[in-house]
Design an enzyme around this catalytic site. Sequence first.
Site, PDB file in Angstrom:
ATOM      1  N   SER A  96       0.880  -1.184   0.000  1.00 10.39           N
ATOM      2  CA  SER A  96       0.000   0.000   0.000  1.00 10.39           C
ATOM      3  C   SER A  96       0.911   1.225   0.000  1.00 10.39           C
ATOM      4  O   SER A  96       1.519   1.533   1.033  1.00 10.39           O
ATOM      5  CB  SER A  96      -0.868   0.039   1.254  1.00 10.39           C
ATOM      6  N   LYS A 171      -7.143   1.921  -2.646  1.00  8.59           N
ATOM      7  CA  LYS A 171      -6.749   1.510  -1.291  1.00  8.59           C
ATOM      8  C   LYS A 171      -6.838   2.701  -0.327  1.00  8.59           C
ATOM      9  O   LYS A 171      -7.284   2.566   0.819  1.00  8.59           O
ATOM     10  CB  LYS A 171      -5.331   0.932  -1.323  1.00  8.59           C
ATOM     11  N   LYS A 239       0.485   5.766   8.350  1.00  3.34           N
ATOM     12  CA  LYS A 239       1.212   5.761   7.074  1.00  3.34           C
ATOM     13  C   LYS A 239       0.239   5.951   5.908  1.00  3.34           C
ATOM     14  O   LYS A 239       0.437   6.780   5.030  1.00  3.34           O
ATOM     15  CB  LYS A 239       1.987   4.447   6.966  1.00  3.34           C
TER      16      LYS A 239
HETATM   17  P1  NAD Z   1       5.664  -5.903   7.435  1.00  2.00           P
HETATM   18  O1  NAD Z   1       6.426  -4.773   8.003  1.00  2.00           O
HETATM   19  O2  NAD Z   1       5.275  -7.047   8.308  1.00  2.00           O
HETATM   20  O3  NAD Z   1       6.484  -6.540   6.176  1.00  2.00           O
HETATM   21  C1  NAD Z   1       7.292  -5.812   5.303  1.00  2.00           C
HETATM   22  C2  NAD Z   1       8.487  -6.684   4.930  1.00  2.00           C
HETATM   23  O4  NAD Z   1       9.301  -5.961   3.991  1.00  2.00           O
HETATM   24  C3  NAD Z   1       9.388  -7.026   6.115  1.00  2.00           C
HETATM   25  O5  NAD Z   1       9.623  -8.416   6.168  1.00  2.00           O
HETATM   26  C4  NAD Z   1      10.675  -6.248   5.827  1.00  2.00           C
HETATM   27  O6  NAD Z   1      11.842  -6.872   6.318  1.00  2.00           O
HETATM   28  C5  NAD Z   1      10.654  -6.211   4.315  1.00  2.00           C
HETATM   29  N1  NAD Z   1      11.499  -5.144   3.769  1.00  2.00           N
HETATM   30  C6  NAD Z   1      11.527  -3.828   4.139  1.00  2.00           C
HETATM   31  N2  NAD Z   1      12.444  -3.159   3.395  1.00  2.00           N
HETATM   32  C7  NAD Z   1      12.980  -4.072   2.538  1.00  2.00           C
HETATM   33  C8  NAD Z   1      13.968  -3.986   1.524  1.00  2.00           C
HETATM   34  N3  NAD Z   1      14.586  -2.847   1.252  1.00  2.00           N
HETATM   35  N4  NAD Z   1      14.272  -5.115   0.849  1.00  2.00           N
HETATM   36  C9  NAD Z   1      13.646  -6.299   1.121  1.00  2.00           C
HETATM   37  N5  NAD Z   1      12.697  -6.437   2.074  1.00  2.00           N
HETATM   38  C10 NAD Z   1      12.375  -5.331   2.767  1.00  2.00           C
HETATM   39  O7  NAD Z   1       4.385  -5.266   6.736  1.00  2.00           O
HETATM   40  P2  NAD Z   1       3.014  -5.995   6.301  1.00  2.00           P
HETATM   41  O8  NAD Z   1       2.024  -5.907   7.398  1.00  2.00           O
HETATM   42  O9  NAD Z   1       3.347  -7.305   5.671  1.00  2.00           O
HETATM   43  O10 NAD Z   1       2.499  -4.965   5.197  1.00  2.00           O
HETATM   44  C11 NAD Z   1       3.036  -4.905   3.898  1.00  2.00           C
HETATM   45  C12 NAD Z   1       2.166  -3.939   3.093  1.00  2.00           C
HETATM   46  O11 NAD Z   1       0.812  -4.426   3.049  1.00  2.00           O
HETATM   47  C13 NAD Z   1       2.112  -2.525   3.708  1.00  2.00           C
HETATM   48  O12 NAD Z   1       2.111  -1.580   2.671  1.00  2.00           O
HETATM   49  C14 NAD Z   1       0.774  -2.535   4.460  1.00  2.00           C
HETATM   50  O13 NAD Z   1       0.212  -1.237   4.607  1.00  2.00           O
HETATM   51  C15 NAD Z   1      -0.062  -3.414   3.559  1.00  2.00           C
HETATM   52  N6  NAD Z   1      -1.188  -4.062   4.232  1.00  2.00           N
HETATM   53  C16 NAD Z   1      -1.041  -4.604   5.477  1.00  2.00           C
HETATM   54  C17 NAD Z   1      -2.133  -5.203   6.107  1.00  2.00           C
HETATM   55  C18 NAD Z   1      -2.014  -5.799   7.495  1.00  2.00           C
HETATM   56  O14 NAD Z   1      -3.049  -6.072   8.114  1.00  2.00           O
HETATM   57  N7  NAD Z   1      -0.805  -6.033   8.021  1.00  2.00           N
HETATM   58  C19 NAD Z   1      -3.383  -5.242   5.459  1.00  2.00           C
HETATM   59  C20 NAD Z   1      -3.497  -4.720   4.186  1.00  2.00           C
HETATM   60  C21 NAD Z   1      -2.391  -4.125   3.574  1.00  2.00           C
END
Ligand code: NAD
Length: 298
Positions: A96, A171, A239
């Site tokens: 997102s 979104k 965010k």
């Molecule tokens: P998270 O922080 O758990 O996962 C993000 C991952 O990206 C981590 O494992 C991190 O190590 C990795 N990462 C960060 N920088 C990196 C880089 N430079 N290279 C490689 N890997 C890297 O976040 P999440 O909850 O999985 O969310 C991911 C996306 O989905 C976000 O944009 C969030 O807003 C969206 N989202 C989350 C939810 C939820 O309920 N958690 C629901 C809908 C949408």
Amino acid sequence: MKKIGFIGLGIMGMPMAKNLLKANYEIIAYDIVTEALKKIEAEGATKAASISEVAKAADTIITMLPNSPQVEEVVLGEGGVAENAKPGTLVIDMSSIAPLASQKVASELKLKGIRMIDAPVSGGEPKAIDGTLSIMCGGESEDFTEAKPILDCLGASAVLVGKNGAGNTTKLANQVIVAANIAAVAEAFALAKKAGVDPQLVFDAIKGGLAGSTVMNAKAPMMLEGNTKPGFKIDLHIKDLNNVMETGQAVESPLPLTEQTLAMMKKLHHQGEGQSDHSALALYYEELAGIKIRPGGN
Ligand code: NAD
């Protein structure tokens, strides 16, 4: 079958990558967290040592990263996807992020002959595990059609809503509605409590009427239990609402409700509630009104 590169194995990316493995896709994965890589390797994926290794090996690359800066770094940065992927590769960014960032990434990739769709999701971790996410896509229809069999392993629905950036605009619209709805439920429950009516009975009485919603059904019980365990964290919602404000400014769309709700969430963040569920907006109203919404609380 296509070889899929998967970058970003967090709360959402990990179960999504697992669902693709279950559907017999070959996965080459990368994350900066070594533990996550070990975990997905144990599930049958190939572990990559760098983004460039993923980009060189895959026909389709999925990114599931926190926000715009990480997507720009991974895709456009030194040693990133743009520098290393073959022309014709399809990038599916499921993070997102700000729609304008999405458009920038797509147009830079296009210069290299690499295609991109933005495909953010709604539904959270439980639906990521079940493979029943709602996926909102922006890009060219032939790229969406190519991505659809992959998206169908991850979600219950995938809808093409427009060109690049439109998925992330959708979104943001989703996040505006969810935030304002949670705040309204908390505000209404605080009013009822102050006026001497039990918020639980208010919920029971109105949930089947016009005010009822999926958000109310999911979040009112948490407020009534005083349960702030995430779900979706206040910090992630901040965010998204920051991205809403930035987009609103760019397209000159007024956002008075979002501005207020964002200020409430930021206050909660500064009080140490950033990792709490966004239904913790109830705490903001409890403090303001000097009451507890949950039964028994005063
Ligand atoms: P998270 O922080 O758990 O996962 C993000 C991952 O990206 C981590 O494992 C991190 O190590 C990795 N990462 C960060 N920088 C990196 C880089 N430079 N290279 C490689 N890997 C890297 O976040 P999440 O909850 O999985 O969310 C991911 C996306 O989905 C976000 O944009 C969030 O807003 C969206 N989202 C989350 C939810 C939820 O309920 N958690 C629901 C809908 C949408």
